[in-house]
Design an enzyme around this catalytic site. Structure first.
Site, PDB file in Angstrom:
ATOM      1  N   ASP A 166      25.149  40.195  52.624  1.00  0.00           N
ATOM      2  CA  ASP A 166      25.452  40.314  51.176  1.00  0.00           C
ATOM      3  C   ASP A 166      25.468  38.964  50.596  1.00  0.00           C
ATOM      4  O   ASP A 166      26.469  38.222  50.771  1.00  0.00           O
ATOM      5  CB  ASP A 166      27.078  40.975  51.458  1.00  0.00           C
ATOM      6  CG  ASP A 166      27.613  41.310  49.955  1.00  0.00           C
ATOM      7  OD1 ASP A 166      26.959  40.974  48.909  1.00  0.00           O
ATOM      8  OD2 ASP A 166      28.371  42.329  49.839  1.00  0.00           O
TER       9      ASP A 166
ATOM     10  N   LEU B   7      25.925  37.824  47.517  1.00  0.00           N
ATOM     11  CA  LEU B   7      26.856  37.834  46.539  1.00  0.00           C
ATOM     12  C   LEU B   7      28.196  37.373  47.241  1.00  0.00           C
ATOM     13  O   LEU B   7      28.894  36.628  46.710  1.00  0.00           O
ATOM     14  CB  LEU B   7      27.101  39.050  45.515  1.00  0.00           C
ATOM     15  CG  LEU B   7      27.738  38.841  44.382  1.00  0.00           C
ATOM     16  CD1 LEU B   7      27.175  37.898  43.313  1.00  0.00           C
ATOM     17  CD2 LEU B   7      28.085  40.300  43.587  1.00  0.00           C
TER      18      LEU B   7
ATOM     19  N   ASN C 165      13.034  49.203  45.565  1.00  0.00           N
ATOM     20  CA  ASN C 165      13.771  49.724  44.208  1.00  0.00           C
ATOM     21  C   ASN C 165      13.038  49.710  43.061  1.00  0.00           C
ATOM     22  O   ASN C 165      12.074  49.081  42.949  1.00  0.00           O
ATOM     23  CB  ASN C 165      15.159  49.303  44.399  1.00  0.00           C
ATOM     24  CG  ASN C 165      15.227  47.820  43.945  1.00  0.00           C
ATOM     25  OD1 ASN C 165      14.895  47.324  43.183  1.00  0.00           O
ATOM     26  ND2 ASN C 165      16.060  47.096  44.940  1.00  0.00           N
TER      27      ASN C 165
ATOM     28  N   LYS D 114      34.868  41.714  46.386  1.00  0.00           N
ATOM     29  CA  LYS D 114      33.875  40.337  46.798  1.00  0.00           C
ATOM     30  C   LYS D 114      34.298  39.120  45.946  1.00  0.00           C
ATOM     31  O   LYS D 114      33.589  38.311  46.145  1.00  0.00           O
ATOM     32  CB  LYS D 114      32.341  40.809  46.129  1.00  0.00           C
ATOM     33  CG  LYS D 114      31.907  41.909  46.889  1.00  0.00           C
ATOM     34  CD  LYS D 114      30.072  42.014  46.482  1.00  0.00           C
ATOM     35  CE  LYS D 114      29.666  43.304  47.287  1.00  0.00           C
ATOM     36  NZ  LYS D 114      28.147  43.360  47.460  1.00  0.00           N
TER      37      LYS D 114
ATOM     38  N   CYS E 250      21.859  38.881  39.707  1.00  0.00           N
ATOM     39  CA  CYS E 250      21.244  39.889  39.106  1.00  0.00           C
ATOM     40  C   CYS E 250      20.172  40.690  39.705  1.00  0.00           C
ATOM     41  O   CYS E 250      19.673  41.671  39.306  1.00  0.00           O
ATOM     42  CB  CYS E 250      20.758  39.561  37.753  1.00  0.00           C
ATOM     43  SG  CYS E 250      20.336  40.519  36.565  1.00  0.00           S
TER      44      CYS E 250
ATOM     45  N   LYS F 144      34.170  46.393  43.315  1.00  0.00           N
ATOM     46  CA  LYS F 144      33.174  45.506  43.767  1.00  0.00           C
ATOM     47  C   LYS F 144      33.696  43.901  43.286  1.00  0.00           C
ATOM     48  O   LYS F 144      33.868  42.976  44.051  1.00  0.00           O
ATOM     49  CB  LYS F 144      31.932  45.594  43.225  1.00  0.00           C
ATOM     50  CG  LYS F 144      30.613  44.907  43.691  1.00  0.00           C
ATOM     51  CD  LYS F 144      29.533  45.092  43.238  1.00  0.00           C
ATOM     52  CE  LYS F 144      28.357  44.114  43.740  1.00  0.00           C
ATOM     53  NZ  LYS F 144      26.779  44.982  43.349  1.00  0.00           N
TER      54      LYS F 144
END
Length: 421
Positions: free
Chosen positions: A313, A315, A217, A348, A281, A344
């Site tokens: 995932d 996080l 990305n 989470k 981040c 989110k």
């Protein structure tokens, strides 16, 4: 009287290395040495060759009580390497005045005299007080050099505006000695994250398709690295788990380089038990190819299909740990920013989330600017657009405040439980 005593102790026994470069403001440095020593600091002075034209080494030796260093290879120094001896001695390095020439040399990492070499050799925080003609200060090259230093965690003190020795009026005057001493004192005392260990993920991940291709990305890692630099400046012990970026590790931070999401997960899980605060981040790829082809895929058909499988995932896994740190997530959105960010945050089980709108061209990915909307279960705040290093300091102030509130609440619950027993 009491206030003055406390103020003086903030720099007590701090070893400050004062670097003096060539500029008319150098005549103020004996007074600067006196101001620093009045606040309890130990001061040693390094002069560049041109600085000697503006201020006497003997005067600086008299006020500091220490020999003034000027030569890169000094027979009187340990192993004749004064830059190593001084670099290890210093707790803080202050360059005042910092000429445009020295700022340029520092930005490109030159090491052709004692002062520039010890700046590379020290792990101590660097503080730079620019002093030059207003047009030299405004020049694009100087502003780019200052931005480079800021991105590496160098603290810029000033400049002030006003009448200059050449008769011009504008920005470029060195701060007065009392202002510099107080600014340094403030930086060393206003460190809300002192003693805190912070783990930060930054940059993109690369998910291999074959030996030469990957999925990734647009993340540059600039926000994560700015957070690491700012956290170190605020007193934290910082570890970065970083995907592939074209950035230098901020001074004093540890960096663990990774490639894929699986690599990042492994590194995070090996470090997270030591962290008080975790800031996710990084722009971690949501999916990866189900298989990595061992040889380069040849272009033989009009179409090619890839089967993608979900990445872990990171996080959520950190937030689900039994002895979890304070967990801060990031959300890069292109629409309905608050809705998706709050979802989110709740889904989470995060302590805080910082969301930015990456649909805007001038902020977010690959930009020097950013703006954030920050949410936590009981509140929110907006941090308006500014450079990422200034924004990082603002965000860390919010994180430090909420982290302290959570710690205080946990302590109160422990006290209540102890009383009930």
């Amino acid at each position: 009287m009491q206030t003055g005593f406390v103020s003086m102790q903030r720099l007590n026994e701090t070893n400050i290395l004062l670097g003096v470069t060539g500029g008319i403001a150098a005549y103020k440095t004996p007074d600067l040495v006196r101001k620093l020593k009045a606040k309890g600091a130990n001061v040693r002075v390094v002069l560049t060759p041109s600085a000697k034209e503006f201020v006497s080494p003997l005067a600086l030796q008299a006020v500091s009580g220490e020999p003034v260093s000027m030569e890169l290879l000094d027979p009187a120094a340990e192993a004749a390497m004064g830059h190593i001896e001084l670099a290890k001695w210093a707790d803080q390095v202050l360059i005042a005045p910092a000429s445009a020439n020295f700022i340029a040399r520092l930005a490109v990492g030159m090491a052709d005299d004692l002062l520039s070499t010890l700046c590379l050799a020290t792990s101590a925080p660097l503080h730079v007080a620019p002093a030059m003609n207003q047009q030299m200060y405004r020049a694009v090259a100087t502003q780019q050099n200052l931005a480079t230093l800021r991105s590496r965690g160098v603290n810029l003190l000033g400049p002030a505006e006003g009448e200059q020795a050449c008769g011009d009026v504008g920005p470029g005057r060195m701060l007065e000695p009392q202002e510099l001493a107080e600014a340094l004192e403030h930086l060393l005392s206003d460190r809300p994250l002192t003693g805190t260990k912070i783990l930060i993920t930054a940059g993109p991940t690369r998910e291999a398709i074959d030996p030469v291709r990957y999925l990734s990305n647009h993340s540059s890692g600039k926000m994560g690295y700015a957070l690491a630099s700012a956290a170190k400046r605020l007193g934290a012990e910082v570890t970065i788990v970083s995907g592939p970026v074209a950035l230098s590790t901020p001074a004093g931070c540890q960096c663990i380089a990774v490639q894929s999401a699986l690599d990042m997960r492994k590194a995070v899980m090996s470090e997270v038990a030591k962290a008080d605060i975790f800031i996710g981040c990084a722009a971690v790829a949501d999916y990866r190819p189900a298989q990595q082809v061992e040889q380069k895929i040849k272009k033989s058909r009009d179409e090619m299909q890839l089967t993608l499988i979900k990445n872990p995932d990171i996080l959520s896994e950190v937030a689900a740990l039994p002895n979890r740190p304070f967990v801060v997530g990031f959300a890069a959105e292109t629409q309905d920013l608050e809705h998706y960010a709050r979802d989110k945050l709740s889904r989470k089980r995060l302590d805080m989330i910082a969301a930015n709108d990456v649909s805007k061209q001038n902020i977010g990915f690959n930009s020097e600017q950013n703006a954030l909307s920050v949410f936590w279960p009981s509140g929110e705040t907006k941090l308006p657009e500014c450079d990422k290093h200034s924004l990082a300091l603002q965000l860390l102030d919010v994180i430090a405040e909420q982290y302290k509130e959570k710690q205080d609440a946990q302590d109160r619950r422990k006290d209540t439980g102890s009383t009930n027993r």
